[in-house]
Write an enzyme that holds these catalytic residues in place. Structure first.
Site, PDB file in Angstrom:
ATOM      1  N   GLU A  78       9.218 -64.323  33.952  1.00  0.00           N
ATOM      2  CA  GLU A  78       8.679 -63.583  35.094  1.00  0.00           C
ATOM      3  C   GLU A  78       9.310 -64.088  36.389  1.00  0.00           C
ATOM      4  O   GLU A  78       9.672 -65.249  36.481  1.00  0.00           O
ATOM      5  CB  GLU A  78       7.151 -63.714  35.124  1.00  0.00           C
ATOM      6  CG  GLU A  78       6.604 -65.140  35.072  1.00  0.00           C
ATOM      7  CD  GLU A  78       6.525 -65.819  36.411  1.00  0.00           C
ATOM      8  OE1 GLU A  78       6.597 -65.117  37.422  1.00  0.00           O
ATOM      9  OE2 GLU A  78       6.387 -67.058  36.439  1.00  0.00           O
TER      10      GLU A  78
ATOM     11  N   ARG B 193       6.373 -63.550  42.739  1.00  0.00           N
ATOM     12  CA  ARG B 193       5.979 -64.465  43.818  1.00  0.00           C
ATOM     13  C   ARG B 193       4.502 -64.292  44.079  1.00  0.00           C
ATOM     14  O   ARG B 193       4.021 -63.161  44.172  1.00  0.00           O
ATOM     15  CB  ARG B 193       6.721 -64.127  45.113  1.00  0.00           C
ATOM     16  CG  ARG B 193       8.169 -64.549  45.123  1.00  0.00           C
ATOM     17  CD  ARG B 193       8.873 -63.840  46.253  1.00  0.00           C
ATOM     18  NE  ARG B 193       8.689 -62.400  46.126  1.00  0.00           N
ATOM     19  CZ  ARG B 193       8.976 -61.512  47.084  1.00  0.00           C
ATOM     20  NH1 ARG B 193       9.421 -61.920  48.237  1.00  0.00           N
ATOM     21  NH2 ARG B 193       8.794 -60.218  46.882  1.00  0.00           N
TER      22      ARG B 193
ATOM     23  N   ALA C 153      14.020 -72.967  57.087  1.00  0.00           N
ATOM     24  CA  ALA C 153      13.727 -74.402  57.084  1.00  0.00           C
ATOM     25  C   ALA C 153      12.230 -74.581  57.291  1.00  0.00           C
ATOM     26  O   ALA C 153      11.581 -73.763  57.936  1.00  0.00           O
ATOM     27  CB  ALA C 153      14.512 -75.086  58.185  1.00  0.00           C
ATOM     28  N   GLY C 154      11.687 -75.609  56.711  1.00  0.00           N
ATOM     29  CA  GLY C 154      10.245 -75.826  56.840  1.00  0.00           C
ATOM     30  C   GLY C 154       9.854 -77.192  56.342  1.00  0.00           C
ATOM     31  O   GLY C 154      10.664 -78.134  56.344  1.00  0.00           O
TER      32      GLY C 154
ATOM     33  N   CYS D 290       5.344 -73.504  41.157  1.00  0.00           N
ATOM     34  CA  CYS D 290       6.569 -73.191  40.407  1.00  0.00           C
ATOM     35  C   CYS D 290       7.753 -74.086  40.756  1.00  0.00           C
ATOM     36  O   CYS D 290       8.253 -74.818  39.899  1.00  0.00           O
ATOM     37  CB  CYS D 290       6.946 -71.731  40.628  1.00  0.00           C
ATOM     38  SG  CYS D 290       5.608 -70.622  40.199  1.00  0.00           S
TER      39      CYS D 290
END
Ligand code: UGA
Length: 471
Positions: free
Chosen positions: A155, A158, A259-260, A267
């Site tokens: 699968e 999201r 970016a974070g 997952c």
């Protein structure tokens, strides 16, 4: 119309079951947890997923979707059985496959006619072969010569847009070792095929790897841009502009280049660890995946450093946190950076007030001593800094005046880069984003890319940079 059983009514199982029923198949969703099944029969979805309730209800009403705890009956009544049970990470990072093999064993112990066993939950390459062997072994013990096939149909859903992803996928991957299995699965997905969704038909082991390769590549893209964000912080560049320009190259593409605070969820962290683990066991360790994991760990931890660089010693300080889920549109807090950051700040003596539109209940199960609030402004009351940990839409247009008034000190750590640094500085906030450098240029003039803000903001930013954060 295929008769299908789906084993496991977690996130993947339920979305797949509802989706396949919507395609016109008859689907029985099975879970051993009777409580859960009772709730599902009552129309209650055990987690938040946009529009899933609607699809479930529609197909329950059509009598194409049923729920049961009677595993044996479900297996007997179906020709195709999807295994969508949990594969949590084991102690060493490897995927724990006990539920997968448990399900395969029960199928083998119960079946009396041909079954196509389709592996849906993510499993290491080689699991399909092991499942095939196990079923054969049990049938032999039972002295039954019943035909069966094993397939892999990974699968690519999201969370938050899983129903949409199921109905309009970029591709469907069908991994089989027989023409019959391939035909059955192609038929099940025919509505998508008619919609010109690409179908990748391959063998089982290749299909298994496609899933890991896809997730690990996306995770690598994220770790890559996060590394670039660190370089931006060091040189006064703006990672948003870097990512935008990179993404305009069609060979690179703009997606998954935000970016974070590092990736989270159920997952990417689990799948990258499992890929690193099984590739090592196969004697072909993946240097890139290992680097992706290491960069992500560092990036996640650096969020705490960012808060400290803005606030100083956290002992006795009040920090407001906006967003708790690992990403917007879900109540899932598994491996959420927000939770890791909150725990880290609490360890350093901070008092945390937090708000999330959906995930406060799930977060409350994981957190202690957090003051949950009704909205963002209430969270900000008396805070020494505000941290935007998850980019929910409602955090994108906060009233800056109200926010500033509510806070003790006007400081924002924007882990998701949803604000324009110049705008916040102009509104009187000290601001740190991720990779949002603020270089005054060779003559000390404000950089054009940062919105052309005032020189005083540039100075302030320079100070923050010296303390170790982005400016
Ligand atoms: C991911 C994949 O996107 C799906 O295709 C896959 O089917 C699913 O895993 C799975 O294996 O079941 P999901 O975990 O729901 O889906 O969420 P993503 O939207 O991929 O985000 C994962 C993490 O990466 C989040 O923490 C998110 O904030 C972060 N992210 C994402 C970034 O930091 N930057 C980006 O540019 C994109």
């Amino acid at each position: 119309m295929e008769k299908i059983a789906i084993l496991g009514t977690g996130y993947v199982g339920l979305v797949t079951g509802a989706g396949l029923a919507d395609f016109g198949n008859h689907v029985t969703c099975v879970d051993l947890d009777e409580n859960k099944i009772a709730k599902l029969k009552d129309g209650k979805i055990p987690f938040y997923e946009f529009s899933l309730g609607e699809v479930v209800q529609r197909n329950v009403d059509n009598e194409r979707l049923v729920f049961t705890s009677d595993l044996a009956k479900a297996i007997k009544g179906a020709r195709t059985i999807f295994i969508a049970v949990g594969t949590p990470p084991g102690k060493g990072g490897e995927a724990d496959l006990s539920q997968v093999f448990g399900a395969a064993r029960t199928i083998a112990e119960t079946m009396t006619s041909y079954k196509l066993v389709v592996q849906k939950s993510t499993v290491p390459v080689g699991t399909g072969r092991n499942v095939h062997e196990l079923i054969g072994k049990v049938l032999k013990e039972r002295k039954k010569n019943v035909p069966y096939d094993v397939a892999s149909n990974p699968e690519f859903l999201r969370e938050g847009s899983a129903v949409e992803d199921f109905m309009r996928p970029d591709r469907v991957v069908i991994g089989t070792w027989s023409k019959k299995a391939e035909q059955i699965l192609t038929e099940i997905y025919r509505p998508l095929y008619l919609n010109e969704t690409p179908m990748v038909r391959t063998n089982v082991q290749t299909a298994e790897l496609i899933k890991y390769a896809s997730n690990a590549f996306l995770a690598t893209k994220i770790s890559f841009i996060n590394e670039m964000s660190n370089i931006c912080e060091a040189v006064g560049g703006d990672v948003k502009v870097v990512a935008k320009a990179m993404g305009q190259d069609r060979r690179i593409g703009p997606k998954f280049l935000h970016a974070g605070p590092g990736y989270g969820g159920s997952c990417f962290p689990k799948d990258t660890l499992a890929l690193a683990d099984f590739s090592k066991a196969l004697g072909v360790p993946s240097a890139i995946v290992n680097a992706t994991i290491a960069v992500n760990k560092r990036q996640r931890q650096s969020m705490l450093t960012k808060v400290e660089s803005l606030v100083g010693d956290l002992e006795g300080k009040t920090i407001a946190v906006l967003g708790l889920s690992f990403k917007p549109q879900t109540d899932d807090v598994r491996d959420s950076v927000a939770l890791e950051l909150i725990k880290g700040m609490q360890k350093k003596g901070a008092v945390v007030r937090a708000y999330d539109p959906i995930a406060m209940e799930t977060a409350a199960l994981e957190l202690k001593n957090v003051d949950f609030t009704q909205d963002a402004y209430e969270a900000a009351k008396g805070a020494d800094a505000l941290v935007i940990a998850t980019e929910w839409n409602e955090f994108r247009q906060l009233d800056l005046g109200t926010l500033k008034k509510a806070m003790k000190s006007a400081r924002v750590v924007d882990c998701r880069n949803i604000y324009d640094p110049a705008k916040l500085r102009d509104a009187g906030f000290q601001y740190l984003g991720v990779g949002r450098g603020f270089d005054g240029g060779p003559n000390g003039a404000p950089a054009a890319a940062s919105g052309g803000s005032k020189a005083k903001a540039s100075k302030k930013a320079g100070k923050a940079k010296k303390k170790g954060g982005a400016a």
